[in-house]
Motif scaffolding. Structure first.
Motif, PDB file in Angstrom:
ATOM      1  N   CYS A   9      -5.139   5.032   5.554  1.00 30.99           N
ATOM      2  CA  CYS A   9      -4.933   5.641   6.865  1.00 30.99           C
ATOM      3  C   CYS A   9      -3.442   5.663   7.165  1.00 30.99           C
ATOM      4  O   CYS A   9      -2.847   4.618   7.453  1.00 30.99           O
ATOM      5  CB  CYS A   9      -5.704   4.866   7.930  1.00 30.99           C
ATOM      6  SG  CYS A   9      -5.559   5.574   9.576  1.00 30.99           S
ATOM      7  N   LEU A  10      -2.842   6.843   7.071  1.00 27.78           N
ATOM      8  CA  LEU A  10      -1.426   7.018   7.400  1.00 27.78           C
ATOM      9  C   LEU A  10      -1.348   7.605   8.799  1.00 27.78           C
ATOM     10  O   LEU A  10      -1.872   8.689   9.055  1.00 27.78           O
ATOM     11  CB  LEU A  10      -0.753   7.950   6.388  1.00 27.78           C
ATOM     12  CG  LEU A  10      -0.812   7.510   4.930  1.00 27.78           C
ATOM     13  CD1 LEU A  10      -0.241   8.580   4.022  1.00 27.78           C
ATOM     14  CD2 LEU A  10      -0.086   6.197   4.743  1.00 27.78           C
ATOM     15  N   LYS A  11      -0.672   6.908   9.711  1.00 25.94           N
ATOM     16  CA  LYS A  11      -0.617   7.327  11.115  1.00 25.94           C
ATOM     17  C   LYS A  11       0.732   7.940  11.463  1.00 25.94           C
ATOM     18  O   LYS A  11       1.768   7.497  10.979  1.00 25.94           O
ATOM     19  CB  LYS A  11      -0.883   6.145  12.037  1.00 25.94           C
ATOM     20  CG  LYS A  11      -2.244   5.550  11.890  1.00 25.94           C
ATOM     21  CD  LYS A  11      -2.402   4.373  12.809  1.00 25.94           C
ATOM     22  CE  LYS A  11      -3.705   3.658  12.553  1.00 25.94           C
ATOM     23  NZ  LYS A  11      -3.821   2.439  13.341  1.00 25.94           N
ATOM     24  N   ASN A  12       0.685   8.925  12.330  1.00 25.27           N
ATOM     25  CA  ASN A  12       1.863   9.554  12.927  1.00 25.27           C
ATOM     26  C   ASN A  12       2.934   9.884  11.899  1.00 25.27           C
ATOM     27  O   ASN A  12       2.703  10.668  11.005  1.00 25.27           O
ATOM     28  CB  ASN A  12       2.390   8.690  14.069  1.00 25.27           C
ATOM     29  CG  ASN A  12       1.336   8.516  15.154  1.00 25.27           C
ATOM     30  OD1 ASN A  12       0.560   9.414  15.420  1.00 25.27           O
ATOM     31  ND2 ASN A  12       1.298   7.352  15.762  1.00 25.27           N
ATOM     32  N   ASP A  52       4.667   2.936   1.414  1.00 25.03           N
ATOM     33  CA  ASP A  52       4.235   1.734   0.709  1.00 25.03           C
ATOM     34  C   ASP A  52       2.974   1.126   1.320  1.00 25.03           C
ATOM     35  O   ASP A  52       2.618  -0.003   1.018  1.00 25.03           O
ATOM     36  CB  ASP A  52       5.355   0.709   0.662  1.00 25.03           C
ATOM     37  CG  ASP A  52       5.819   0.305   2.059  1.00 25.03           C
ATOM     38  OD1 ASP A  52       5.424   0.962   3.031  1.00 25.03           O
ATOM     39  OD2 ASP A  52       6.568  -0.679   2.164  1.00 25.03           O
ATOM     40  N   ILE A  53       2.299   1.872   2.157  1.00 25.85           N
ATOM     41  CA  ILE A  53       1.065   1.395   2.781  1.00 25.85           C
ATOM     42  C   ILE A  53      -0.044   1.409   1.740  1.00 25.85           C
ATOM     43  O   ILE A  53      -0.276   2.412   1.065  1.00 25.85           O
ATOM     44  CB  ILE A  53       0.695   2.254   4.005  1.00 25.85           C
ATOM     45  CG1 ILE A  53       1.778   2.099   5.068  1.00 25.85           C
ATOM     46  CG2 ILE A  53      -0.665   1.859   4.552  1.00 25.85           C
ATOM     47  CD1 ILE A  53       1.598   2.975   6.268  1.00 25.85           C
ATOM     48  N   GLU A  54      -0.698   0.281   1.612  1.00 30.36           N
ATOM     49  CA  GLU A  54      -1.785   0.134   0.642  1.00 30.36           C
ATOM     50  C   GLU A  54      -3.124   0.481   1.298  1.00 30.36           C
ATOM     51  O   GLU A  54      -3.338   0.170   2.472  1.00 30.36           O
ATOM     52  CB  GLU A  54      -1.849  -1.300   0.129  1.00 30.36           C
ATOM     53  CG  GLU A  54      -0.682  -1.689  -0.756  1.00 30.36           C
ATOM     54  CD  GLU A  54      -0.692  -0.966  -2.082  1.00 30.36           C
ATOM     55  OE1 GLU A  54      -1.776  -0.815  -2.675  1.00 30.36           O
ATOM     56  OE2 GLU A  54       0.390  -0.541  -2.518  1.00 30.36           O
ATOM     57  N   LEU A  64      -3.731  10.761   8.692  1.00 31.92           N
ATOM     58  CA  LEU A  64      -4.237  11.358   7.462  1.00 31.92           C
ATOM     59  C   LEU A  64      -5.056  10.263   6.793  1.00 31.92           C
ATOM     60  O   LEU A  64      -4.526   9.226   6.407  1.00 31.92           O
ATOM     61  CB  LEU A  64      -3.096  11.808   6.552  1.00 31.92           C
ATOM     62  CG  LEU A  64      -3.514  12.409   5.215  1.00 31.92           C
ATOM     63  CD1 LEU A  64      -4.273  13.718   5.427  1.00 31.92           C
ATOM     64  CD2 LEU A  64      -2.310  12.632   4.322  1.00 31.92           C
ATOM     65  N   VAL A  65      -6.364  10.482   6.692  1.00 29.66           N
ATOM     66  CA  VAL A  65      -7.284   9.482   6.166  1.00 29.66           C
ATOM     67  C   VAL A  65      -7.790   9.940   4.806  1.00 29.66           C
ATOM     68  O   VAL A  65      -8.139  11.107   4.625  1.00 29.66           O
ATOM     69  CB  VAL A  65      -8.464   9.254   7.139  1.00 29.66           C
ATOM     70  CG1 VAL A  65      -9.487   8.307   6.550  1.00 29.66           C
ATOM     71  CG2 VAL A  65      -7.963   8.724   8.468  1.00 29.66           C
ATOM     72  N   SER A  66      -7.812   9.013   3.860  1.00 32.82           N
ATOM     73  CA  SER A  66      -8.310   9.301   2.510  1.00 32.82           C
ATOM     74  C   SER A  66      -9.303   8.226   2.103  1.00 32.82           C
ATOM     75  O   SER A  66      -9.082   7.045   2.365  1.00 32.82           O
ATOM     76  CB  SER A  66      -7.163   9.319   1.503  1.00 32.82           C
ATOM     77  OG  SER A  66      -6.211  10.273   1.850  1.00 32.82           O
ATOM     78  N   TYR A  67     -10.382   8.655   1.469  1.00 30.45           N
ATOM     79  CA  TYR A  67     -11.387   7.744   0.920  1.00 30.45           C
ATOM     80  C   TYR A  67     -11.517   8.012  -0.571  1.00 30.45           C
ATOM     81  O   TYR A  67     -11.448   9.160  -1.007  1.00 30.45           O
ATOM     82  CB  TYR A  67     -12.758   7.974   1.560  1.00 30.45           C
ATOM     83  CG  TYR A  67     -12.863   7.491   2.973  1.00 30.45           C
ATOM     84  CD1 TYR A  67     -13.176   6.161   3.258  1.00 30.45           C
ATOM     85  CD2 TYR A  67     -12.674   8.356   4.046  1.00 30.45           C
ATOM     86  CE1 TYR A  67     -13.278   5.713   4.555  1.00 30.45           C
ATOM     87  CE2 TYR A  67     -12.775   7.915   5.354  1.00 30.45           C
ATOM     88  CZ  TYR A  67     -13.085   6.600   5.606  1.00 30.45           C
ATOM     89  OH  TYR A  67     -13.184   6.144   6.890  1.00 30.45           O
TER      90      TYR A  67
END
Length: 194
Positions: A115-118, A127-129, A101-104
């Motif tokens: 970019c959140l993977k799997n 907590d991914i920045e 899931l990609v966000s800009y």
């Protein structure tokens, strides 16, 4: 009595004024050249930064897909975009393609990419920045193109809220404001399921 040859005061003043005009002209040309060179370097740096950003966004958008027939997970506003896509992941074992899931969006004048993977996609308290892709962004806008009728040109709107489909295209407008103001625009066409 011997007559000595010497310069008169008027001749010295004329020579000094000619020399000063020549030196000022040389300095002015040199200064103009240096400022021109610096401006070209700044413009090239802006073009490289924008090209890198636009290419990354293009790769992500061309790999976008709808989750199902009634849920696309594609959301877009005038200044943010979020969608499901496939991203390449590189490791010591090799490369793989992962669901992401990609966000800009803009955050404090910087373009960010999250970019959140799997399994990270399901974790709402992740907590991914987001990574900063470019700074000194004056403006970032998205427009979403769709076909209202067959055989007609694309129509554009500022937001995409249709949960069942992807837009036909995304138009990105990016304005960098560093030492030079530079505006870039690119239209990226999304894949269509058959």
């Amino acid at each position: 009595m011997k007559k000595t040859k010497a310069f008169t005061l008027i001749e010295l003043l004329i020579a000094a004024s000619i020399l000063s005009v020549i030196l000022v002209s040389i300095y002015s040309a040199f200064r103009t050249g240096m400022f021109g060179y610096a401006r070209i370097e700044d413009t090239l740096a802006a073009n490289r930064a924008a090209g890198k950003v636009m290419e990354r966004m293009g790769i992500d958008l061309r790999n976008a897909f709808a989750y199902s027939k009634d849920k696309s997970s594609f959301r877009g506003t005038k200044d943010e975009i979020s969608f499901l896509c496939l991203v390449d992941t590189f490791s010591e074992e090799g490369s793989s393609r992962d669901l992401a899931l990609v966000s800009y969006g803009l955050k404090g004048g910087a373009l960010t990419r999250l970019c959140l993977k799997n399994q990270e996609i399901l974790n709402t308290a992740s907590d991914i920045e987001p990574e900063e892709m470019a700074s000194a962004i004056a403006e970032l806008t998205f427009n979403y193109g769709y076909l209202a009728a067959p055989e007609q040109p694309l129509e554009w709107k500022e937001g995409w809220t249709d949960p069942s489909s992807l837009p036909q295209a995304v138009q990105i407008k990016l304005t960098l404001q560093n030492k030079v103001k530079a505006e870039f625009q690119r239209t990226i066409f999304l894949p269509r399921a058959q």
